[in-house]
Design an enzyme around this catalytic site. Structure first.
Site, PDB file in Angstrom:
ATOM      1  N   GLY A  17      -3.469 -63.952-112.835  1.00  0.00           N
ATOM      2  CA  GLY A  17      -4.622 -63.274-113.423  1.00  0.00           C
ATOM      3  C   GLY A  17      -4.808 -61.849-112.958  1.00  0.00           C
ATOM      4  CD  GLU A  18      -5.978 -56.645-113.329  1.00  0.00           C
ATOM      5  OE1 GLU A  18      -4.803 -56.628-112.924  1.00  0.00           O
ATOM      6  OE2 GLU A  18      -6.894 -56.009-112.765  1.00  0.00           O
ATOM      7  CB  CYS A  75      -2.294 -62.817-116.730  1.00  0.00           C
ATOM      8  SG  CYS A  75      -2.623 -61.086-116.355  1.00  0.00           S
ATOM      9  CB  CYS A 113       4.340 -60.847-114.232  1.00  0.00           C
ATOM     10  SG  CYS A 113       3.154 -61.937-113.427  1.00  0.00           S
ATOM     11  CB  CYS A 145       3.462 -57.174-115.940  1.00  0.00           C
ATOM     12  SG  CYS A 145       1.916 -56.319-115.586  1.00  0.00           S
ATOM     13  CD  GLU A 160       1.538 -71.297-109.685  1.00  0.00           C
ATOM     14  OE1 GLU A 160       2.026 -70.541-108.825  1.00  0.00           O
ATOM     15  OE2 GLU A 160       2.060 -71.512-110.786  1.00  0.00           O
ATOM     16  CB  SER A 186      -3.747 -56.818-106.281  1.00  0.00           C
ATOM     17  OG  SER A 186      -2.604 -56.246-106.862  1.00  0.00           O
ATOM     18  CG  HIS A 204       4.974 -52.768-110.352  1.00  0.00           C
ATOM     19  ND1 HIS A 204       4.962 -53.021-109.001  1.00  0.00           N
ATOM     20  CD2 HIS A 204       4.172 -53.702-110.915  1.00  0.00           C
ATOM     21  CE1 HIS A 204       4.188 -54.080-108.763  1.00  0.00           C
ATOM     22  NE2 HIS A 204       3.689 -54.508-109.893  1.00  0.00           N
ATOM     23  CB  CYS A 233       2.290 -64.696-109.986  1.00  0.00           C
ATOM     24  SG  CYS A 233       2.180 -63.405-108.811  1.00  0.00           S
TER      25      CYS A 233
END
Ligand code: SAH
Length: 340
Positions: A155-156, A108, A115, A112, A88, A187, A212, A329
């Protein structure tokens, strides 16, 4: 090999290797990124023989678009990759320009808890051209120019470091899409060795850290990566980054109801960030049906904001864009898979 994955330097090397002048690379870049042609045949100032060679060595395909969701100032795109995987991108129209949130991986592995993207484990990294293509297609469909890019989609980015850095080189190149480095934000959830590698590169792009939580106890509960790179190590890497780069850093802080949104968290956060050239972006949580976390009420977000302000921390509350178009996301992809 897809041509959209090649930096200007890569193409210069390529042309030198095939016995051509390296300035041809700039000509090709001009066709790809300024004139936006869709085939090699349209590159009319490149001689036939070279066109044939390019066709032999590169493809020039972009991604398929499966679905577009339009909101007021937000547009969401679902793309299909050549192997059938889906990713996306989200476009946000701000008063300062158009910002595109780009995906960097299929799924990913960071895990987390809040997420949606992470519910699908990483299938693979995105190739550089698949990231570049997200920008080109959105600009083509919307007939706009994207002025800002944030690597905050699925994704990271620091788990796909090399492809992401190449992507940045291509979109930042004056002969390429020419998006200013200061308009590009990477990020990360806090992969310390990669923050350190990034620090050494001294790039002008912005760095954002998904924090966070103000302490290990809370962060361990919501971000698996904290068990590998605890807060203290992340903060040390951040301080070293600031020392070497003289830039500002952004800390993203999702407001999760009764998890990390209390007064004591605000105070602890202020303490943690005291003296750093940083600012905090408080993010109203985008709820998703699969995950039990809830968003903090507006009043409480503002209370948290006030405490940070009072303690001289630069802080903003992120404008809520996405809820009407499932913009958290990964939400569009998972809704699509479920036939919604
Ligand atoms: N992996 C990178 C970049 C992708 S996530 C990172 O962790 O920074 C981009 C940002 O969106 C992160 O700050 C992430 O924590 C946040 N995010 C994830 N799910 C969200 C949700 N449902 N609502 C609001 N923000 C979310």
């Amino acid at each position: 090999m897809n041509i959209y994955g090649k930096t200007l330097k890569d193409l210069e090397t390529y042309f030198t290797l095939i016995g051509e002048k390296k300035f041809k690379a700039i000509q090709v870049y001009d066709w790809l990124y300024k004139k936006r042609v869709n085939s090699f045949d349209e590159m009319t100032n490149v001689k036939k023989l070279v066109i044939e060679k390019l066709k032999e060595d590169f493809s020039i395909n972009k991604l398929n678009i499966l679905k577009v969701q339009n909101g007021k100032n937000v547009h969401k795109y679902l793309f299909e990759l050549e192997d059938g995987n889906k990713i996306e991108a989200v476009l946000m129209n701000h008063d300062y320009g158009n910002s595109l949130c780009v995906s960097t991986q299929v799924g990913c592995n960071m895990g987390c808890g809040f997420c949606e993207s992470g519910r699908l484990k990483k299938v693979r990294n995105l190739e550089t051209y698949e990231m570049v293509s997200q920008i080109l297609i959105v600009e083509e469909i919307q007939k706009i120019r994207i002025s800002h890019v944030v690597l905050m989609g699925i994704g990271e980015p620091f788990d796909n470091y090399d492809n992401v850095m190449k992507f940045i080189d291509i979109i930042n190149d004056d002969h390429g899409i020419a998006i200013g480095a200061r308009h590009i934000t990477v990020s990360t959830c806090g992969i310390v060795p990669k923050i350190r590698e990034f620090t050494k590169e001294k790039r002008q792009v912005n760095l954002a850290i998904s924090l966070h939580a103000p302490n290990d106890e809370i962060r361990n509960k919501i971000m698996k990566i904290n068990k590998v790179y605890p807060l203290k190590e992340v903060m040390k890497a951040v301080r070293d980054y600031l020392k070497e780069n003289h830039r500002k850093i952004t800390f993203e802080y999702i407001m999760l109801k009764d998890v990390n949104d209390g007064d004591e968290c605000a105070l602890e956060l202020a303490n943690l960030l005291k003296g750093l050239t940083a600012y905090v972006n408080l993010i109203p949580y985008n709820e998703t049906s699969h995950i039990e976390f809830k968003k903090t009420d507006r009043d409480k977000i503002m209370r948290f904001y006030d405490i940070l302000k009072k303690n001289k921390i630069n802080v903003t509350v992120r404008k809520e864009f996405g809820s009407e178009v499932s913009a958290a996301c990964g939400q569009l992809r998972s809704n699509f898979e479920e036939g919604k």
